[in-house]
Design a protein around this motif. Sequence first.
Motif, PDB file in Angstrom:
ATOM      1  N   VAL A 191       0.718  -1.464   0.387  1.00 23.23           N
ATOM      2  CA  VAL A 191      -0.092   0.317   0.222  1.00 23.23           C
ATOM      3  C   VAL A 191       0.660   1.344  -0.132  1.00 23.23           C
ATOM      4  CG1 VAL A 191      -2.015   1.689   1.324  1.00 23.23           C
ATOM      5  CG2 VAL A 191      -1.934  -1.178   1.274  1.00 23.23           C
ATOM      6  N   ASN A 192       0.460   1.956  -0.709  1.00 28.00           N
ATOM      7  CA  ASN A 192       1.450   3.859  -0.697  1.00 28.00           C
ATOM      8  C   ASN A 192       1.050   4.356   0.778  1.00 28.00           C
ATOM      9  OD1 ASN A 192       2.103   5.806  -1.395  1.00 28.00           O
ATOM     10  ND2 ASN A 192       1.254   6.053  -3.509  1.00 28.00           N
ATOM     11  N   GLN A 193       2.078   4.751   0.846  1.00 26.88           N
ATOM     12  CA  GLN A 193       1.586   4.934   2.101  1.00 26.88           C
ATOM     13  C   GLN A 193       2.430   6.311   2.553  1.00 26.88           C
ATOM     14  OE1 GLN A 193       2.294   2.790   6.040  1.00 26.88           O
ATOM     15  NE2 GLN A 193       2.782   1.208   4.532  1.00 26.88           N
ATOM     16  N   VAL A 194       2.787   6.845   1.607  1.00 22.12           N
ATOM     17  CA  VAL A 194       3.188   7.978   1.094  1.00 22.12           C
ATOM     18  C   VAL A 194       2.091   9.720   1.812  1.00 22.12           C
ATOM     19  CG1 VAL A 194       3.975   9.981  -0.552  1.00 22.12           C
ATOM     20  CG2 VAL A 194       5.155   7.577  -0.833  1.00 22.12           C
ATOM     21  N   ILE A 195       2.325  10.595   2.260  1.00 19.60           N
ATOM     22  CA  ILE A 195       1.656  11.250   3.061  1.00 19.60           C
ATOM     23  C   ILE A 195       2.265  13.167   2.519  1.00 19.60           C
ATOM     24  CG2 ILE A 195       0.355  12.552   4.925  1.00 19.60           C
ATOM     25  CD1 ILE A 195       0.120  10.256   4.639  1.00 19.60           C
ATOM     26  N   ASP A 196       1.119  13.567   1.127  1.00 19.79           N
ATOM     27  CA  ASP A 196       1.396  14.947   1.584  1.00 19.79           C
ATOM     28  C   ASP A 196      -0.417  16.010   1.822  1.00 19.79           C
ATOM     29  OD1 ASP A 196       1.527  17.444  -0.109  1.00 19.79           O
ATOM     30  OD2 ASP A 196       1.885  16.600  -1.734  1.00 19.79           O
ATOM     31  N   ASN A 197       0.539  16.467   2.830  1.00 22.06           N
ATOM     32  CA  ASN A 197      -1.100  16.955   3.232  1.00 22.06           C
ATOM     33  C   ASN A 197      -1.647  18.270   3.217  1.00 22.06           C
ATOM     34  OD1 ASN A 197      -1.486  15.547   5.634  1.00 22.06           O
ATOM     35  ND2 ASN A 197       0.491  15.538   6.447  1.00 22.06           N
ATOM     36  N   SER A 198      -0.534  19.047   2.100  1.00 16.56           N
ATOM     37  CA  SER A 198      -1.141  20.077   1.569  1.00 16.56           C
ATOM     38  C   SER A 198      -2.438  20.007   0.044  1.00 16.56           C
ATOM     39  CB  SER A 198       0.447  20.335   0.436  1.00 16.56           C
ATOM     40  OG  SER A 198       0.106  19.722  -0.583  1.00 16.56           O
ATOM     41  N   GLY A 406      -2.011   8.587  13.398  1.00 17.13           N
ATOM     42  CA  GLY A 406      -2.259   9.974  12.625  1.00 17.13           C
ATOM     43  C   GLY A 406      -2.050   8.341  11.284  1.00 17.13           C
ATOM     44  N   TRP A 407      -1.212   9.594  10.357  1.00 16.07           N
ATOM     45  CA  TRP A 407      -1.570   9.296   8.743  1.00 16.07           C
ATOM     46  C   TRP A 407      -0.504   7.789   9.197  1.00 16.07           C
ATOM     47  CZ3 TRP A 407      -5.030  10.020   5.547  1.00 16.07           C
ATOM     48  CH2 TRP A 407      -5.700  11.112   5.733  1.00 16.07           C
ATOM     49  N   SER A 412       0.259   1.952   8.015  1.00 12.40           N
ATOM     50  CA  SER A 412       0.276   0.664   8.423  1.00 12.40           C
ATOM     51  C   SER A 412      -0.668  -0.121   9.153  1.00 12.40           C
ATOM     52  CB  SER A 412       1.270   0.796   9.958  1.00 12.40           C
ATOM     53  OG  SER A 412       2.545   1.654  10.053  1.00 12.40           O
ATOM     54  N   GLU A 413      -1.596   0.527   8.897  1.00 13.19           N
ATOM     55  CA  GLU A 413      -3.036  -0.956  10.060  1.00 13.19           C
ATOM     56  C   GLU A 413      -3.290  -1.049   8.421  1.00 13.19           C
ATOM     57  OE1 GLU A 413      -5.037  -2.803  12.575  1.00 13.19           O
ATOM     58  OE2 GLU A 413      -3.695  -1.665  12.899  1.00 13.19           O
ATOM     59  N   ILE A 414      -3.684   0.082   7.629  1.00  9.83           N
ATOM     60  CA  ILE A 414      -3.864  -0.580   6.102  1.00  9.83           C
ATOM     61  C   ILE A 414      -4.254  -1.611   5.332  1.00  9.83           C
ATOM     62  CG2 ILE A 414      -5.032   0.659   3.708  1.00  9.83           C
ATOM     63  CD1 ILE A 414      -7.487   1.153   5.759  1.00  9.83           C
ATOM     64  N   ASP A 415      -2.241  -1.909   5.156  1.00 12.63           N
ATOM     65  CA  ASP A 415      -1.566  -2.387   4.807  1.00 12.63           C
ATOM     66  C   ASP A 415      -1.514  -3.628   5.322  1.00 12.63           C
ATOM     67  OD1 ASP A 415       0.706  -2.344   2.461  1.00 12.63           O
ATOM     68  OD2 ASP A 415       1.840  -2.895   4.063  1.00 12.63           O
ATOM     69  N   LEU A 416      -1.499  -3.435   6.321  1.00 11.61           N
ATOM     70  CA  LEU A 416      -1.319  -5.107   7.096  1.00 11.61           C
ATOM     71  C   LEU A 416      -2.816  -5.430   7.310  1.00 11.61           C
ATOM     72  CD1 LEU A 416      -0.693  -6.660   9.427  1.00 11.61           C
ATOM     73  CD2 LEU A 416      -1.645  -5.151  11.111  1.00 11.61           C
ATOM     74  N   ASP A 417      -4.245  -4.652   6.680  1.00  7.95           N
ATOM     75  CA  ASP A 417      -5.488  -5.358   6.497  1.00  7.95           C
ATOM     76  C   ASP A 417      -5.250  -6.189   4.650  1.00  7.95           C
ATOM     77  OD1 ASP A 417      -6.384  -5.366   8.439  1.00  7.95           O
ATOM     78  OD2 ASP A 417      -7.720  -3.196   8.495  1.00  7.95           O
ATOM     79  N   VAL A 418      -4.616  -5.139   3.672  1.00 11.52           N
ATOM     80  CA  VAL A 418      -4.301  -5.867   2.693  1.00 11.52           C
ATOM     81  C   VAL A 418      -3.823  -7.273   2.879  1.00 11.52           C
ATOM     82  CG1 VAL A 418      -4.008  -4.954   0.074  1.00 11.52           C
ATOM     83  CG2 VAL A 418      -5.014  -3.322   1.381  1.00 11.52           C
ATOM     84  N   GLN A 419      -2.532  -6.952   3.203  1.00 11.92           N
ATOM     85  CA  GLN A 419      -2.120  -7.870   3.435  1.00 11.92           C
ATOM     86  C   GLN A 419      -2.158  -9.590   3.497  1.00 11.92           C
ATOM     87  OE1 GLN A 419       1.540  -7.857   1.427  1.00 11.92           O
ATOM     88  NE2 GLN A 419       0.591  -5.824   0.868  1.00 11.92           N
ATOM     89  N   ARG A 420      -2.878  -9.670   4.591  1.00  8.53           N
ATOM     90  CA  ARG A 420      -3.826 -10.072   5.237  1.00  8.53           C
ATOM     91  C   ARG A 420      -4.734 -10.914   4.896  1.00  8.53           C
ATOM     92  NH1 ARG A 420      -4.458  -8.357  11.788  1.00  8.53           N
ATOM     93  NH2 ARG A 420      -6.028  -6.894  11.154  1.00  8.53           N
ATOM     94  N   ILE A 421      -5.601 -10.194   3.764  1.00 11.90           N
ATOM     95  CA  ILE A 421      -6.722 -10.623   3.038  1.00 11.90           C
ATOM     96  C   ILE A 421      -7.160 -12.138   2.855  1.00 11.90           C
ATOM     97  CG2 ILE A 421      -7.940  -9.740   0.978  1.00 11.90           C
ATOM     98  CD1 ILE A 421      -7.813  -7.322   1.099  1.00 11.90           C
ATOM     99  N   ALA A 422      -5.462 -12.217   2.469  1.00 15.92           N
ATOM    100  CA  ALA A 422      -5.699 -14.610   1.413  1.00 15.92           C
ATOM    101  C   ALA A 422      -5.557 -14.683   2.588  1.00 15.92           C
ATOM    102  CB  ALA A 422      -4.504 -14.311   0.927  1.00 15.92           C
ATOM    103  N   THR A 423      -5.465 -14.247   4.280  1.00 20.11           N
ATOM    104  CA  THR A 423      -5.351 -15.250   5.110  1.00 20.11           C
ATOM    105  C   THR A 423      -6.466 -15.218   5.861  1.00 20.11           C
ATOM    106  OG1 THR A 423      -4.455 -13.469   6.282  1.00 20.11           O
ATOM    107  CG2 THR A 423      -3.293 -15.371   5.290  1.00 20.11           C
ATOM    108  N   ARG A 424      -8.078 -14.085   5.904  1.00 21.71           N
ATOM    109  CA  ARG A 424      -8.913 -14.246   6.877  1.00 21.71           C
ATOM    110  C   ARG A 424      -9.792 -14.714   6.421  1.00 21.71           C
ATOM    111  NH1 ARG A 424     -10.576  -8.124   8.224  1.00 21.71           N
ATOM    112  NH2 ARG A 424     -10.433  -9.325  10.711  1.00 21.71           N
ATOM    113  N   ASN A 425     -11.083 -14.743   6.037  1.00 21.41           N
ATOM    114  CA  ASN A 425     -11.750 -14.854   5.949  1.00 21.41           C
ATOM    115  C   ASN A 425     -12.902 -15.428   4.717  1.00 21.41           C
ATOM    116  OD1 ASN A 425     -12.381 -14.860   8.636  1.00 21.41           O
ATOM    117  ND2 ASN A 425     -13.411 -12.362   8.425  1.00 21.41           N
ATOM    118  N   MET A 462      -9.222   7.925   2.151  1.00 19.72           N
ATOM    119  CA  MET A 462      -9.783   7.995   3.177  1.00 19.72           C
ATOM    120  C   MET A 462      -9.050   8.968   4.220  1.00 19.72           C
ATOM    121  SD  MET A 462      -8.121   4.706   5.332  1.00 19.72           S
ATOM    122  CE  MET A 462      -7.296   3.877   3.179  1.00 19.72           C
ATOM    123  N   ASP A 463      -9.999   9.713   5.147  1.00 23.42           N
ATOM    124  CA  ASP A 463      -9.351  10.877   5.224  1.00 23.42           C
ATOM    125  C   ASP A 463     -10.377  11.564   6.813  1.00 23.42           C
ATOM    126  OD1 ASP A 463      -8.813  13.302   7.081  1.00 23.42           O
ATOM    127  OD2 ASP A 463      -8.283  14.216   4.789  1.00 23.42           O
TER     128      ASP A 463
END
Length: 516
Positions: A191-198, A406-407, A412-425, A462-463
């Motif tokens: 997951v792209n985690q780069v932040i640009d608050n502008s 924060g961001w 990190s939480e989003i990336d964790l969720d995406v990476q474990r999609i295959a191992t969940r339900n 998301m925001d």
Amino acid sequence: MCGIQVLVARSGVEIGDYDQQWARLTAANSRRGPDAHNELTIQLAQATIRFGAHVLHLRGHQTQVQPIVDQHSGDILCWNGEVFDGLDVGDQNDGLLLMAEIQRQNIEAFRRIEGPYAFVYLDRAQSRLWFSRDYLGRRSLLMKQNGALLISSVADSAEENWTELSAKKAFCMDLDSFTITEHEWQSIPKVNQVIDNSLVSNVECSSLDNFPEISRWQPMVDQFKYELMSAIETRINSIPYHGAHQARVGLLFSGGVDCITIAALLTQILPQSEQIELFNVAFENPRLTSQCSDAPDRKTGLQGWRELCQIDPLRPWKFVEVDVPYSDVVEYQNHIRQLLVPSNSVMDMSIAMALWFASRGQGRLIHSDHQSTPYVGKSRVLLLGMGADEQLGGYSRHRSAWDSGGWERLGSEIDLDVQRIATRNLGRDDRVVSDNGKEARFPFLAANVVKFLSQTPLYYKMDMRYPRGIGEKLLLRLLAYQLGLVQASTLAKRAIQFGARTAKMQSGKSRGQDIL
């Protein structure tokens, strides 16, 4: 789609000793594939292998009986899947074409294709048995060793020792030594985690009517619409017609933003004369002493159906109220519990109850004059919204991550969720839905959608500085709003077990993570 069952025993072992278990597996898998059933037993130097396959006809002009045997090599394929990309299938049977591709590319052919699948493949020349699931785990495949090796789409009973194959591995059994090796499979994009608050300076917004700086979001909304619509179209254009006035596709429909957006895009793809079935499930919960009509998902479902009728009034929408009395829960709970194996938590059961009864599709069809008639769903393909919450920040834990870090923590939480999609339900959900002779398809988990959302910066998806009902799944909400789904676009996330009221149907202090 089909049910797969395979038994591998050493030569000299009497496979008749497994006849009772094989018969139970046949009964369980045949519900997944009611259109054709075939078995094949072969004898190799060191092994006896018994193959069974049960087919649900969803592709090609005729039902293709399995197992598929190559007439030249003698290789055997049991295929439970759909090829949506990576191989030119058209309106032909994808299992036959895939077998031909395997003969040219061997096991590497599976790396090229995209779509939900599980398979067992015998490479006769190499004396190897390969078996695996797709890298997102959208189809179930279980394994059990009790003297022999058993592989099946679904367990034969609620007994222990069945395990679900990791979707991140391909498994290979050497049929001479009976050793199983694991091989790295495809991977999910980071997951792209780069932040640009502008780009998100103005967060004062209580409604999507006046969303600030929409011009900055518009290219992302347009691209998201393109990717999601492409995924939906690919997943429905090959479904055969089983009657001129019979729906080909339906949705499990709570009225929430995930499923209603799929419905709104689907109606732009299908001819306007085609029916679309919307299955809305609600339960009689003795703890709450209320009617099915009081269930939260029933209320939002009806609201969503009316919105869909407004944006496409000529479409024959089929809104089906699936009311489940508590007596039906008692009658079918043991059967549904068996389908869960190896999943075994109270929450698994609550979710499975809702999915099983909804996908069965038996209820009452609601008419525009508020009258209703008994109805049984006709569609064999059901579109589900799974995958949206993980990728777009729809869970309450995502807002909690934002509050605590924060961001950076949210990313990190989003990336964790995406990476474990295959191992969940998803394997669990496949076992439950397919038991009714239906196939679940997940547009939000199409490879092109996952790739697009993984590459899209967090702040476009998301925001959490926006209030609940706007900030989570922001990109999806903007798309829904622009599709005319004004009310549905700001509905807050509600888990299916609470929306349909399957959670805590009996008194006690059980929690979702407790073992059944």
